[in-house]
Write an enzyme that holds these catalytic residues in place. Structure first.
Site, PDB file in Angstrom:
ATOM      1  N   ASP A  37      -2.082 -32.224  -3.454  1.00  0.00           N
ATOM      2  CA  ASP A  37      -1.102 -32.784  -2.537  1.00  0.00           C
ATOM      3  C   ASP A  37      -1.663 -32.516  -1.134  1.00  0.00           C
ATOM      4  O   ASP A  37      -2.565 -31.693  -0.989  1.00  0.00           O
ATOM      5  CB  ASP A  37       0.235 -32.068  -2.750  1.00  0.00           C
ATOM      6  N   CYS A  78       3.299   1.602   2.884  1.00  0.00           N
ATOM      7  CA  CYS A  78       4.555   0.846   2.804  1.00  0.00           C
ATOM      8  C   CYS A  78       5.580   1.655   2.016  1.00  0.00           C
ATOM      9  O   CYS A  78       6.740   1.762   2.420  1.00  0.00           O
ATOM     10  CB  CYS A  78       4.327  -0.487   2.098  1.00  0.00           C
ATOM     11  N   ASP A  88       2.876 -28.364  -3.320  1.00  0.00           N
ATOM     12  CA  ASP A  88       3.859 -27.393  -2.845  1.00  0.00           C
ATOM     13  C   ASP A  88       5.244 -27.969  -2.645  1.00  0.00           C
ATOM     14  O   ASP A  88       6.220 -27.248  -2.603  1.00  0.00           O
ATOM     15  CB  ASP A  88       3.394 -26.779  -1.524  1.00  0.00           C
ATOM     16  N   CYS A 140       0.836  -1.191   0.000  1.00  0.00           N
ATOM     17  CA  CYS A 140       0.000   0.000   0.000  1.00  0.00           C
ATOM     18  C   CYS A 140       0.873   1.245   0.000  1.00  0.00           C
ATOM     19  O   CYS A 140       2.092   1.158   0.081  1.00  0.00           O
ATOM     20  CB  CYS A 140      -0.923   0.020   1.216  1.00  0.00           C
ATOM     21  N   ASP A 176       6.445 -32.743  -5.350  1.00  0.00           N
ATOM     22  CA  ASP A 176       5.337 -32.469  -6.262  1.00  0.00           C
ATOM     23  C   ASP A 176       5.813 -31.856  -7.564  1.00  0.00           C
ATOM     24  O   ASP A 176       5.061 -31.794  -8.538  1.00  0.00           O
ATOM     25  CB  ASP A 176       4.337 -31.487  -5.628  1.00  0.00           C
TER      26      ASP A 176
END
Lengths: 745, 54
Positions: free
Chosen positions: A456, A50, A636, A47, A640
């Site tokens: 997964d 930041c 992840d 934003c 995988d």
């Protein structure tokens, strides 16, 4: 793609493995006399606040001369007076604000992409300027045709148009001309060939008409066409650059160096790529192992959840093999680098990925498939028009050419060149708003065909981290002790204790015993937090089904903690919604079968398998593919990654191993599973709109081309028809901007 | 009809000005960070004032 991949699958290393100071000083670029500049990738900027916090904090330093955050690319550019070593302080102060900061070399990150886009933007500006002015003059000519404009004025306006349009076409048309020329040299044709032909022929014929004092000049059509197509080309480039940027970001997050023990016992940092077998690497707690190897000294617990899907940490001592990407949990260890040859786990994974990717390469984008027959068809129609007029008419070849050019202009692929990129851009913008990064340009199209979703377990359906389940059973007076002991350890279960009770102060003499737990003496009482038998407990905690931890006081157990790897908060709802839409759901996990069964039962997934190896995962996907299913793989772990590469389309959470994120087409952020639903829905809608636009384009051609071939298309008709069809398809594409209830459950 | 001798150059001049402005804006990097530009308007910049938070 694969060779970038991957000495070090180090997900989550964003915060875990700090970038070394020596690296940072090297990344600072000298600027002018006594200045240095540093390019950083900042994570977590979302934003205006930041931007302001980072820039203000840095600008508040006396030596900083410039600090600027680029919000679109999440990059930070800092320039300061003084030595290169200040880089460390700069990064520290950004990190102190709570943002991740990773230095990068702007030369390595393809900057030619942005040059190309600037060149296109400039070409677009010139074409837009010329199109507007030529159109202004053309409208005067068209108006004059119905009133009393004399030939001299008309010729004057035509000449003026020529003076504006011809240089503009020569300048702005280059991207198309170049690509068409390359295609012709290679002995084939692409969409840019008819585009170039139409633009050049239209301009040439118009020039001849103008010199001869004729009525039909197509300068406006020629330059307007170019303008529309440049808009499409620019959007397409931006969408692809966006996808490439997110891929680059992932590469940068990898750990870059390892701490190596030399023969005389001194320590030095070496880039992971330069490690060779038999070197000795030190790995601190909280770091991921940079390479495969064997432990030489030390004993520790290892979290392999990202690599194998196994949810519980394993204890490893001297002589035990460790794999790159697993995390060292409690004690520093020295690892002898194993053979970097073919038999490491990582090499195996990379080989599987390479095999799997070959299948993926066969996919051809819809626009390219259409272009394959569209381009020849356009050429044939134009040639036929020319031949027909030469043979059957007495009007002469100039008139025949004029009509052939009209056909080329009318058939020009605005729907493909403009509307498809607009759909892409709007769709990826929608996904980005919901925290989903599109990593490859054709992923949206592939998503549209999906009918089976394979998940997964660890880290995908579940959060990949244990959560305390029996908070109520823990005596109140144990909270503080448990909290303090837990904060001395990086073990996932200790972290779960801290999540439940808050983080504490590690006791002064806290000691971690690998494979057992943490122990400390507080006010003369010896406390232990760890495994059941180490703490002297006999049976499981009352509610426990998953992992457990015990707290003992002078050898007597006082509290048992039960943990479970929680499923994502909306996993059940998402799975239900997917099933309701008719997707087949499967669960393939490397974890133990009983854990897989528990999660499967909780979510209502009946087709499930546990203890599956990476090879088996790929084999199962191939099996599904052979049955005619289009599979979306969501995973992840490192295990995988081959399956992600093999599936028709793939998604990873942002917490996934880097190697998996690099293989995935889409990466989603946050703790929720809903993005899977959103992506499938946006993909389907984007595909529908693309089809509609192509349909509209074909319909428009079917009506307009016969008129053009018959010679009824004057410059006015061509301009109106072309602009209106472009507007129509673009407006249709923009409908994707509207929210759709199917994106949420 | 003589009026077009004035109007056409005026139209072209205005167009050229627009084009020049566009090219200038590309050169100075004003399209490099479109999302950031949209947000920066929300930042209260008062350079004399050090950051209030911390």
């Amino acid at each position: 793609m694969v060779e970038v991949a991957l000495h070090t699958p180090t997900a989550g290393s964003k915060r875990g493995a700090p970038v070394l100071s020596s690296d940072l000083a090297l990344r600072a670029v000298p600027m002018g006399e006594d200045e240095h500049a540093l390019n950083l990738l900042v994570e977590g900027v979302h934003c205006a606040n930041c931007i302001a916090r980072i820039e203000r904090t840095l600008n508040a330093r006396d030596d900083v001369t410039e600090a600027r955050v680029n919000f679109s690319t999440r990059r930070l550019y800092v320039r300061w007076r003084g030595v290169a070593d200040v880089a460390r302080e700069i990064v520290d102060s950004v990190e102190a604000l709570g943002y991740g900061a990773i230095p990068f070399d702007p030369d390595i990150l393809a900057s030619q992409g942005s040059e190309e886009s600037t060149a296109l933007l400039r070409a677009m500006g010139v074409a837009g300027f010329a199109a507007a002015n030529v159109m202004l003059l053309s409208i005067s000519v068209w108006a004059g045709l119905w009133s009393d404009m004399d030939a001299t004025t008309r010729d004057f306006l035509h000449w003026l148009s020529a003076v504006i349009a011809l240089p503009a076409i020569a300048y702005s048309g280059r991207p198309f001309f170049r690509s068409a020329l390359a295609a012709l040299r290679g002995g084939h044709t692409n969409m840019d060939v008819p585009i170039s032909l139409a633009v050049i022929l239209a301009a040439a014929v118009s020039l001849v008409e103008t010199i001869g004092g004729g009525v039909h000049a197509y300068f406006d059509a020629s330059i307007t066409l170019l303008f529309f197509l440049l808009v499409g080309r620019y959007l397409d480039l931006r969408a692809r650059a966006e996808a490439r940027r997110s891929a680059e970001r992932l590469l940068l997050l990898r750990a870059t160096s390892a701490l190596v023990e030399t023969e005389d016992g001194s320590l030095s940092y070496i880039a992971v790529e330069d490690l060779s077998p038999d070197m000795v690497v030190r790995v601190a707690p909280g770091e991921r192992f940079p390479v495969d190897g064997k432990i030489m000294r030390g004993e520790t617990d290892i979290d392999a959840s990202l690599v194998t899907g196994e949810s519980e940490p394993q204890t490893a001592g001297q002589g035990i093999s460790v794999f790159a990407g697993t995390m060292n949990l409690n004690a520093p260890v020295a690892v002898r680098v194993g053979r970097t040859g073919e038999d490491t786990l990582l090499a195996e994974i990379v080989r599987l990925i390479e095999d799997a990717e070959q299948g993926r390469a066969r996919f051809v984008r819809f626009a390219d498939r259409v272009a394959r027959w569209y381009a020849p068809a356009v050429h044939i129609l134009a040639a036929a028009t020319f031949a027909g007029w030469v043979i059957f008419s007495v009007a002469g070849w100039q008139v025949a050419l004029l009509h052939a050019v009209a056909v080329l202009i009318i058939t020009c692929p605005c729907a493909l060149g403009l509307a498809v990129p607009v759909v892409q851009v709007v769709a990826s913008g929608r996904l980005l708003k919901r925290g989903i990064l599109l990593r490859s340009g054709d992923a949206l199209e592939r998503l549209a065909a999906i009918d089976t979703v394979v998940f997964d377990k660890t880290g995908t359906l579940t959060m990949g981290r244990p959560v305390l389940t029996n908070y109520d059973e823990i005596p109140d007076d144990c909270h503080a002790v448990a909290r303090d002991l837990a904060s001395a350890s990086l073990h996932p279960l200790s972290r779960a204790v801290q999540t439940a009770f808050g983080s504490g102060e590690p006791p002064a003499d806290a000691r971690e015993v690998a494979g057992c737990g943490v122990t400390a003496t507080i006010n003369g009482v010896t406390w232990r937090l760890g495994k059941r038998d180490w703490c002297g407990a006999a049976q499981r905690p009352a509610k426990g089904t998953g992992s457990e931890l015990w707290l003992s006081r002078d050898g007597k157990p006082v509290a048992g903690f039960a943990f479970d790897d929680d499923v994502r908060p909306d996993a059940a709802r998402t799975i239900d919604a997917l099933m309701a839409r008719g997707f087949r759901i499967e669960l393939l996990s490397g974890d133990r079968c009983e854990v897989v069964d528990r999660v499967g039962d909780a979510l209502g997934i009946t087709k499930r398998r546990g203890g599956v190896s990476p090879t088996d995962k790929v084999a199962r996907l191939r099996e599904l593919e052979a049955k005619g299913c289009c599979v979306l793989m969501v995973g992840d772990g490192l295990n995988d990654a081959p399956a992600l590469a093999a599936a028709h389309a793939s998604m990873s959470p942002a917490s996934a191993a880097d190697i998996s994120q690099i293989q995935a087409d889409l990466v989603f952020q946050g703790d929720r599973l809903e993005p899977v639903m959103t992506a499938l829905s946006v993909g389907a809608r984007a595909n529908r709109l693309t089809m509609q636009n192509v349909g509209l384009a074909i319909l428009y051609n079917a009506i307009a081309v016969p008129f053009a071939m018959a010679g009824f298309v004057t410059p006015l008709v061509a301009a109106v028809a072309m602009s209106s069809s472009s507007l129509l398809v673009t407006t249709n594409a923009l409908r994707l901007k509207r929210a759709d209830p199917s994106e949420t459950q | 009809m003589n009026i077009i001798a004035i109007l056409i150059p005026v139209a072209l001049l205005l167009g050229a000005l627009g084009l020049a402005a566009f090219i200038w804006s590309i050169r100075t990097g004003q399209y490099d960070d479109l999302d950031g530009a949209a947000r920066r308007i929300l930042i209260d910049d008062d350079p004399a004032d050090p950051p209030a938070e911390q």
